[in-house]
Scaffold this active site. Structure first.
Site, PDB file in Angstrom:
ATOM      1  N   ARG A  72       0.826  -1.223   0.000  1.00 17.41           N
ATOM      2  CA  ARG A  72       0.000   0.000   0.000  1.00 17.41           C
ATOM      3  C   ARG A  72       0.854   1.264   0.000  1.00 17.41           C
ATOM      4  O   ARG A  72       0.538   2.257   0.647  1.00 17.41           O
ATOM      5  CB  ARG A  72      -0.986   0.003   1.172  1.00 17.41           C
ATOM      6  CG  ARG A  72      -1.910  -1.200   1.235  1.00 17.41           C
ATOM      7  CD  ARG A  72      -2.768  -1.337  -0.033  1.00 17.41           C
ATOM      8  NE  ARG A  72      -3.604  -2.524   0.024  1.00 17.41           N
ATOM      9  CZ  ARG A  72      -3.304  -3.687  -0.566  1.00 17.41           C
ATOM     10  NH1 ARG A  72      -2.177  -3.805  -1.244  1.00 17.41           N
ATOM     11  NH2 ARG A  72      -4.107  -4.714  -0.476  1.00 17.41           N
ATOM     12  N   SER A 119     -11.693  -2.195   2.047  1.00 12.73           N
ATOM     13  CA  SER A 119     -11.080  -2.423   3.356  1.00 12.73           C
ATOM     14  C   SER A 119     -10.745  -1.082   3.998  1.00 12.73           C
ATOM     15  O   SER A 119     -10.053  -0.256   3.406  1.00 12.73           O
ATOM     16  CB  SER A 119      -9.800  -3.253   3.212  1.00 12.73           C
ATOM     17  OG  SER A 119     -10.092  -4.526   2.686  1.00 12.73           O
ATOM     18  N   GLU A 135      -6.690   2.769   5.647  1.00 16.63           N
ATOM     19  CA  GLU A 135      -6.334   2.835   4.232  1.00 16.63           C
ATOM     20  C   GLU A 135      -7.007   4.035   3.577  1.00 16.63           C
ATOM     21  O   GLU A 135      -6.539   4.565   2.582  1.00 16.63           O
ATOM     22  CB  GLU A 135      -6.797   1.564   3.489  1.00 16.63           C
ATOM     23  CG  GLU A 135      -5.779   0.467   3.429  1.00 16.63           C
ATOM     24  CD  GLU A 135      -6.172  -0.630   2.460  1.00 16.63           C
ATOM     25  OE1 GLU A 135      -6.972  -0.364   1.552  1.00 16.63           O
ATOM     26  OE2 GLU A 135      -5.687  -1.758   2.617  1.00 16.63           O
TER      27      GLU A 135
END
Length: 304
Positions: free
Chosen positions: A177, A227, A297
């Site tokens: 990420r 998510s 996130e």
């Protein structure tokens, strides 16, 4: 320069269809929440984007650049300044001799399907990820063991000096990420991939299998940003959240999904504030009960 003159200047660059005032961000995020942006600018070419960015800087107007809004939580108060959205008009996908070159606004589903049609394999994991290529490259999105970096050869960007550059993927510092774009202020214009030959039917079956697993396990019927938290080392966010008894916990119209605790969903009436407060609550409870710090996130835009 006053706002009317500034708007007129952008209309001269982008046409009336490329400039929107007081645009509700709820129409541009997968959470379906968020107040108005003072200005939304919709360039359809790289040159148009650079021209817009140059004017914004000259005028000292704050701005953010977004794609299809699949990983954003925008304040109920909206966004002061400008939102530059890269989507339609900057979404071409070109397939040639085992290579795919795609623009920032191309959807990941379209990218995956085009690769399969061309008899290329390796992007099946991306077929069900919402959002566009630019954001996926920026954060090195991934699922089911695959990541955007896996077959990427180069990334096309606008750098801080408003120059357009082609950067080898090996120099993009990809990790979980993360990419160099985050530190260096790059705006992703597109990316190139070199993919191995595959069997189109096998690739399609693989993509469909992944998507069936998504439908079975994830709350796709509700607006969300996918998510909500990054995967903590050695664990899973959803597992930790569920172990703390938070599955189904709600604040206003925001809820920790009863289907998958790693997702915070908008049950239909949520404000961004509800989602934000629920994220903070989940982080606090998980930290207190497990000692693990969950990192969202989701990118927050505006004042919270």
């Amino acid at each position: 320069m006053n706002s009317e003159l500034l708007t007129a200047r952008f209309v001269s660059l982008l046409g009336e269809a490329g400039v929107r005032e007081n645009e509700p961000m709820s129409a541009h995020t997968t959470f379906k929440t968020g107040g108005p942006a003072d200005l939304m600018l919709l360039p359809r070419t790289e040159e148009g984007l650079v021209s817009v960015l140059r004017v914004l800087r000259e005028e000292g107007t704050p701005y953010v650049v977004i794609g299809r809004g699949s990983n954003l939580l925008v304040s109920d108060e909206g966004i002061r300044g400008a939102v530059v959205k890269l989507a339609q008009g900057m979404d071409d996908i070109d397939v040639r001799e085992g290579r795919i070159i795609a623009q920032t606004g191309a959807s990941l589903k379209a990218l995956c399907l085009e690769s399969i049609r061309a008899g290329l394999a390796g992007l099946e994991f991306a077929g069900g990820i919402p959002g566009a290529l630019g954001g996926a490259v920026y954060m090195n999105a991934g699922a089911y063991g695959g990541e955007m970096k896996d077959h990427m050869t180069s990334v096309r960007v606008v750098d801080r000096a408003l120059g357009i550059r082609e950067i080898p993927a090996a120099e993009m510092d990809f990790s979980y990420r993360h990419s160099a774009a985050m530190e260096k202020g790059y705006i992703v214009l597109g990316a190139a991939f070199s993919l191995p030959a595959g069997d189109p039917q096998l690739s399609l079956d693989k993509m469909n299998e992944f998507n069936a697993r998504r439908r079975e396990k994830q709350p796709l019927a509700y607006p969300s940003a996918g998510s909500t938290f990054k995967r903590p080392k050695g664990n899973y966010a959803g597992t930790l959240i569920e172990s703390c008894g938070l599955k189904g916990f709600s604040i206003g119209g925001a809820q920790v999904s009863e289907k998958h605790a790693g997702f915070i969903i908008n049950t239909g009436s949520a404000f961004s504030r509800d989602i934000y407060e629920l994220i903070l609550h989940v982080k606090e409870v998980v930290l207190q009960e497990t000692g693990v710090v969950l990192e969202p996130e989701v990118k927050m835009l505006g004042e919270f």
